[in-house]
Design a protein around this motif. Structure first.
Motif, PDB file in Angstrom:
ATOM      1  N   THR A  74       0.524  -1.341  -0.163  1.00  0.00           N
ATOM      2  CA  THR A  74      -0.586  -0.216   0.097  1.00  0.00           C
ATOM      3  C   THR A  74       0.642   1.441   0.243  1.00  0.00           C
ATOM      4  N   LEU A  75       2.217   1.169   0.673  1.00  0.00           N
ATOM      5  CA  LEU A  75       2.523   2.693   0.927  1.00  0.00           C
ATOM      6  C   LEU A  75       3.376   2.375  -0.588  1.00  0.00           C
ATOM      7  N   LYS A  76       4.098   1.402  -0.552  1.00  0.00           N
ATOM      8  CA  LYS A  76       4.312   1.511  -2.711  1.00  0.00           C
ATOM      9  C   LYS A  76       3.538   2.450  -3.635  1.00  0.00           C
ATOM     10  N   LEU A  77       2.043   1.602  -3.328  1.00  0.00           N
ATOM     11  CA  LEU A  77       0.904   2.217  -4.093  1.00  0.00           C
ATOM     12  C   LEU A  77       0.991   3.374  -3.704  1.00  0.00           C
ATOM     13  N   THR A  78       0.899   4.123  -2.606  1.00  0.00           N
ATOM     14  CA  THR A  78       0.769   5.528  -2.848  1.00  0.00           C
ATOM     15  C   THR A  78       1.463   6.247  -3.307  1.00  0.00           C
ATOM     16  N   GLY A  79       2.881   6.297  -3.362  1.00  0.00           N
ATOM     17  CA  GLY A  79       3.907   6.702  -3.578  1.00  0.00           C
ATOM     18  C   GLY A  79       3.455   6.756  -5.140  1.00  0.00           C
ATOM     19  N   LEU A  80       3.572   5.270  -5.801  1.00  0.00           N
ATOM     20  CA  LEU A  80       2.721   5.275  -7.483  1.00  0.00           C
ATOM     21  C   LEU A  80       1.960   6.281  -7.812  1.00  0.00           C
ATOM     22  N   ILE A  81       1.399   6.414  -7.012  1.00  0.00           N
ATOM     23  CA  ILE A  81      -0.233   7.245  -7.296  1.00  0.00           C
ATOM     24  C   ILE A  81       0.797   9.050  -7.002  1.00  0.00           C
ATOM     25  N   ALA A  82       1.659   9.093  -6.339  1.00  0.00           N
ATOM     26  CA  ALA A  82       1.596  10.334  -5.714  1.00  0.00           C
ATOM     27  C   ALA A  82       2.890  10.600  -6.892  1.00  0.00           C
ATOM     28  N   ALA A  83       3.293   9.643  -7.720  1.00  0.00           N
ATOM     29  CA  ALA A  83       4.628  10.295  -8.689  1.00  0.00           C
ATOM     30  C   ALA A  83       3.924  11.240  -9.354  1.00  0.00           C
ATOM     31  N   THR A  84       2.721  11.501  -9.931  1.00  0.00           N
ATOM     32  CA  THR A  84       2.198  12.076 -10.714  1.00  0.00           C
ATOM     33  C   THR A  84       1.331  13.166 -10.296  1.00  0.00           C
ATOM     34  N   GLY A  85       1.754  14.692 -10.570  1.00  0.00           N
ATOM     35  CA  GLY A  85       1.077  15.645 -10.042  1.00  0.00           C
ATOM     36  C   GLY A  85      -0.177  16.113 -10.366  1.00  0.00           C
ATOM     37  N   ASP A  86      -1.316  15.356 -10.598  1.00  0.00           N
ATOM     38  CA  ASP A  86      -2.110  15.323 -10.185  1.00  0.00           C
ATOM     39  C   ASP A  86      -2.875  14.001  -9.059  1.00  0.00           C
ATOM     40  N   GLY A  87      -2.376  13.622  -8.653  1.00  0.00           N
ATOM     41  CA  GLY A  87      -1.970  12.248  -7.978  1.00  0.00           C
ATOM     42  C   GLY A  87      -1.855  12.599  -7.002  1.00  0.00           C
ATOM     43  N   PHE A  88      -0.895  13.490  -6.938  1.00  0.00           N
ATOM     44  CA  PHE A  88       0.444  14.161  -5.725  1.00  0.00           C
ATOM     45  C   PHE A  88      -1.285  15.241  -4.321  1.00  0.00           C
TER      46      PHE A  88
END
Length: 883
Positions: A74-88
């Motif tokens: 879940t932590l890895k997935l959270t970082g992956l989503i936040a890797a894009t500006g919109d997701g962050f």
């Protein structure tokens, strides 16, 4: 994203979030993350495509009982989503980032003690740090301090992940002018909306990056020098991080790092800590590689540190540093010469050969090195390190060497004599050192490898006679280890090949007789490893052609043993109890008989007996090594025989037995033999191309009529094709290809399919029918399933198709009746098999059907309930599809 996956994903999230039922296979989480990563890299938005992920992340983070592997995912997935500006921005607005990466939350729950969670935390942050806003979040959250602490974590996996993360921050966010950095306008094109916003982001990024570099650089400076033995681990991890940074840093960052840590590096060098010698050299060499100017002048600080490392007082560290520099491939005049003198010094001390002349630097280390060599363990270690650099020495310009390479050969020969107890050193006072290497298999093997490498040096042939004498002595020695004997054979092969033109002039009759006698003895050795090495040696010798006289050339094996003797020894080895020896004997026989095959002479009685024995091995041997060697033997025979030579009757047996073998490599080799027979059969025919060179047709391409009518207007070609096809059927080539097509091993099916396409394109122009039999069992039955309803059209008609038809059965009965042979038209079979489509499937990865996101999601949904179902029978286990 696929619609079916979108529909299944909420259920999968529910399954993963259910803390009461752990997943039976954690690897499915990594595969799921790989899928999400691919979607992100292709430009998709995970939260837009899968809004359920937001709820899933919040649910898992809030659940104190969540499985640690699911939390890490879940932590890895959270970082992956936040890797894009919109997701962050979306995650930050929902306060998910603070909760997911807040250390206090995980420490209070006690979950921080699990290394799986710590790795998830590190890699999640690394996934996220792809744009300036993510770096600002990292800095404002003060994550740098805990990350530096994790660099020395008790878990090596966590420590390594932390090092990688720190290197990522320093390198990824370098200013755009630095080498290897990514320009800022590409780092966050989704976060920056206007020029004003972009400039603000850029200014903030510069401030954040400067702060991070300052903290990390200061940490590097302070943690480099170990205060005591308890801090060695910290120093080691710091050196590893420096290697990562200096190898890829741009000029500005590299200069800043060197300026910060050079004093600390000097202290580490001065401290002389042996445990840090190797990683310290890695740092210096990384800096040396990357810090040269356009004139290839290294940084003076690095140059000075390298000189210090090559002058340290501990002999073991000195040797290690010199070897590391030489293996690095750098060739500057000063350090290379210095390293060479250090590495040749132990060889000079122990053998008494003057390899260094009057070098003052060598004299400086002479006493300490001599004392160091008096300890057996140290002596063996140092000598092995020195000898392993011989291959590098042969590649160096002569101007960098303290002596000609040819002078090193006598020294190595002296060392070999000392190791075997043949002679003692001529220098007084070194007897204690000599005793340390006597009987040492490690030193002997390294010395033999060095001798092999030195054979290529100019002037080496002058010592050839002495080399042969020493190597024969090793082969004679009853105490020689099997590996030492193997290395001795390798050295002999190399030296004989180098001296092939002068072999008879530099070897005496006694040397040749001694070598012949020892080979005859070793081929009957009680140890199978020795027999195998000896048989291999005979094969290699058959490949070497030596000059017997001005106009006469013969193989080295013939020069030493005579051809009859060599063949006789190898025939006996075919009966060996060890399969490795049998396989080596078969390969050696192929090399020995190649010359006769090339002359096109009819097989002698002895060769016929050999082939009969090989067919026995192919049909009866329980080990695949020997059976593979048999098929390769026939490949070598067929490729060496003149094109006019008729095929041997035994080829049909080889193809029949080889294609039915249980070993997939035997079957592939059999198809290679079939390919060579095809090449010969269709040699010179217009349009024929070899199967190995066949390019994959487009999966949706339509086979044009031109393919089938390639030879339609050339009557002679048509006739030749039909006759050649009949020959291939008679030899069993077509049966081997068809059986390979339906084989369960993908490499076999792929090879067979390509060859069948080649065959189809070659013979489709013929109008003459050529028939072959499909057996009622085995591969024939499988092929009939593939052909399915087309079987009626493939039958030859007129009672030619099956045995049943000849007994009064109807055509339908003869076609569909199982267990009976079917006679079919080869061209019709080739046309009906949809080979292009089959090739398309076979060319794909063998898991292409199951290796899909949909399959993965279905596996997770079905495996969890089955894994925890109370009615599951004992011994049953549901395993997630590990593609």
């Amino acid at each position: 994203m696929d619609t079916e996956c979108v529909l299944l994903l909420p259920g999968v999230c529910d399954v993963l979030a259910d803390s009461g039922r752990p997943l039976p296979d954690d690897t499915s989480l990594e595969k799921l993350l790989d899928w999400f990563t691919g979607l992100t890299e292709s430009g998709g938005s995970l939260l837009e495509s899968c809004p359920c992920l937001n709820i899933f992340i919040s649910t898992v983070i809030d659940d104190k009982d969540s499985d640690s592997s699911v939390l890490s995912f879940t932590l890895k997935l959270t970082g992956l989503i936040a890797a894009t500006g919109d997701g962050f921005i979306m995650l930050q607005e929902n306060s998910v980032l603070d909760k997911a990466f807040g250390l206090q939350h995980w420490q209070e729950t006690g979950l921080w003690e699990d290394p799986c969670l710590r790795i998830g935390w590190i890699q999640g942050l690394k996934n996220m740090l792809q744009h300036p806003k993510a770096l600002s979040f990292f800095v404002q959250s003060d994550f740098i301090a805990p990350l530096l602490k994790l660099k020395t974590d008790t878990s090596l996996f966590v420590a390594s992940a932390a090092n990688q993360m720190l290197a990522h921050i320093m390198l990824f966010f370098q200013p755009a002018t630095s080498a290897g950095s990514i320009s800022m306008d590409k780092k966050d094109d989704k976060v920056t909306g206007s020029t004003k916003a972009f400039n603000a982001d850029l200014k903030q990024l510069a401030a954040d990056y400067t702060a991070v570099v300052k903290v990390i650089s200061e940490y590097l400076r302070e943690s480099l020098v170990p205060k005591d033995n308890t801090k060695l681990h910290q120093s080691l991890q710091t050196l590893k991080l420096l290697v990562l940074l200096l190898a890829e840093a741009g000029p500005e960052l590299r200069e800043e790092l060197l300026q910060c840590v050079s004093v600390s590096l000097e202290e580490v060098v001065t401290a002389g800590c042996s445990q840090l010698t190797s990683p310290l050299m890695n740092v210096l060499l990384a800096a040396y590689r990357s810090s040269g100017t356009d004139d290839h002048v290294p940084d003076q600080r690095v140059d000075r540190l390298l000189s210090s490392m090559l002058n340290i007082n501990k002999p073991s560290d000195l040797i290690q540093a010199a070897a590391a520099f030489l293996h690095s491939g750098h060739q500057d005049a000063s350090h290379t010469a210095q390293a060479l003198r250090i590495l040749l010094l132990p060889l000079q001390i122990i053998t008494g050969h003057n390899l260094l002349g009057s070098s003052t630097s060598a004299t400086d280390h002479q006493i300490s090195m001599a004392e160091h060599l008096k300890r057996k363990t140290s002596c063996i270690s140092v000598m092995c390190t020195c000898l392993s650099t011989a291959a590098n020495i042969t590649l160096l310009p002569s101007g960098l060497l303290p002596c000609p390479p040819a002078l090193i050969i006598p020294a190595v020969l002296s060392l070999l004599r000392i190791c075997s107890g043949i002679s003692s050193t001529p220098i007084s006072g070194c007897s204690e050192t000599c005793r340390n290497v006597i009987g040492s298999g490690k030193v002997q093997k390294c010395a033999l490898e060095a001798l092999t490498s030195l054979s290529c040096n100019r002037g080496a042939q002058e010592d050839a006679s002495e080399v042969f004498a020493v190597l024969i002595q090793y082969l004679k020695n009853p105490d020689s280890d099997p590996t030492v004997l193997h290395k001795s054979y390798q050295a002999l092969v190399k030296w004989i090949s180098v001296c092939a033109d002068l072999f008879f002039s530099i070897t005496t009759d006694q040397i040749r007789q001694d070598l012949s006698n020892v080979v005859k003895k070793r081929v009957c050795d009680m140890r199978w490893e020795v027999r195998d090495s000896t048989v291999e040696f005979l094969g290699h010798m058959a490949d070497i052609h030596v000059l017997k006289s001005a106009a006469e050339v013969c193989s080295a094996s013939e020069a030493l043993l005579g051809e009859c003797c060599t063949t006789s020894l190898l025939r006996e080895a075919l009966q060996d109890t060890e399969s490795y020896v049998r396989a080596s004997a078969i390969s050696a026989l192929a090399k020995t008989l190649t010359h006769h095959w090339q002359q096109g002479a009819a097989p002698s009685q002895e060769e016929s007996e050999i082939m009969s024995r090989l067919l026995e091995i192919l049909s009866q041997d329980t080990e695949g090594f020997a059976r593979r060697a048999v098929v390769r033997y026939f490949i070598a025979w067929f490729s060496s025989s003149p094109s006019s030579s008729p095929p041997m009757p035994s080829l049909r047996s080889v193809l029949s037995q080889g294609s039915a073998d249980l070993d997939w490599e035997v079957k592939v080799h059999t198809l290679e033999l079939a390919e060579q027979i095809m090449d010969k059969a269709f040699s010179g025919q217009r349009g024929y191309r070899k199967g190995s060179n066949l390019t994959q047709p487009h999966p949706y391409g339509v086979l044009s009529e031109q393919t089938y009518t390639l030879h339609a207007h050339t009557e002679g070609v048509e006739l030749d094709s039909s006759e050649a096809l009949k020959d291939l059927v008679e030899l069993g080539v077509v049966s081997a290809l068809l059986s390979g097509l339906v084989d369960c091993d993908r490499p076999v099916g792929l090879k067979a399919c390509r060859l069948l396409i080649t065959l189809r394109e070659t013979v489709m122009a013929t109008t003459t029918q050529v028939f072959c039999d499909l057996p009622g069992r085995g591969w024939g039955q499988e092929l009939r399933k593939v052909l399915s309803v087309k079987m009626k059209d493939l039958a030859g008609g007129g009672g030619r198709c099956v045995n049943g038809a000849e007994n009064g059965g109807t055509e339908d009965e003869c076609v569909v009746k199982e267990g009976e042979d079917v006679t079919v038209d080869v061209c019709e079979v080739l046309r009906s098999l949809d080979l292009n489509d089959r090739l398309d499937v076979l060319t794909q990865s063998s898991d292409h059907i199951h290796n899909s996101p949909l399959s993965l999601l279905q596996d997770i949904l079905t495996a969890r309930p089955a894994h925890t179902h109370t009615d599951t029978q004992p011994g049953q286990e549901v395993i997630v599809d590990c593609y």
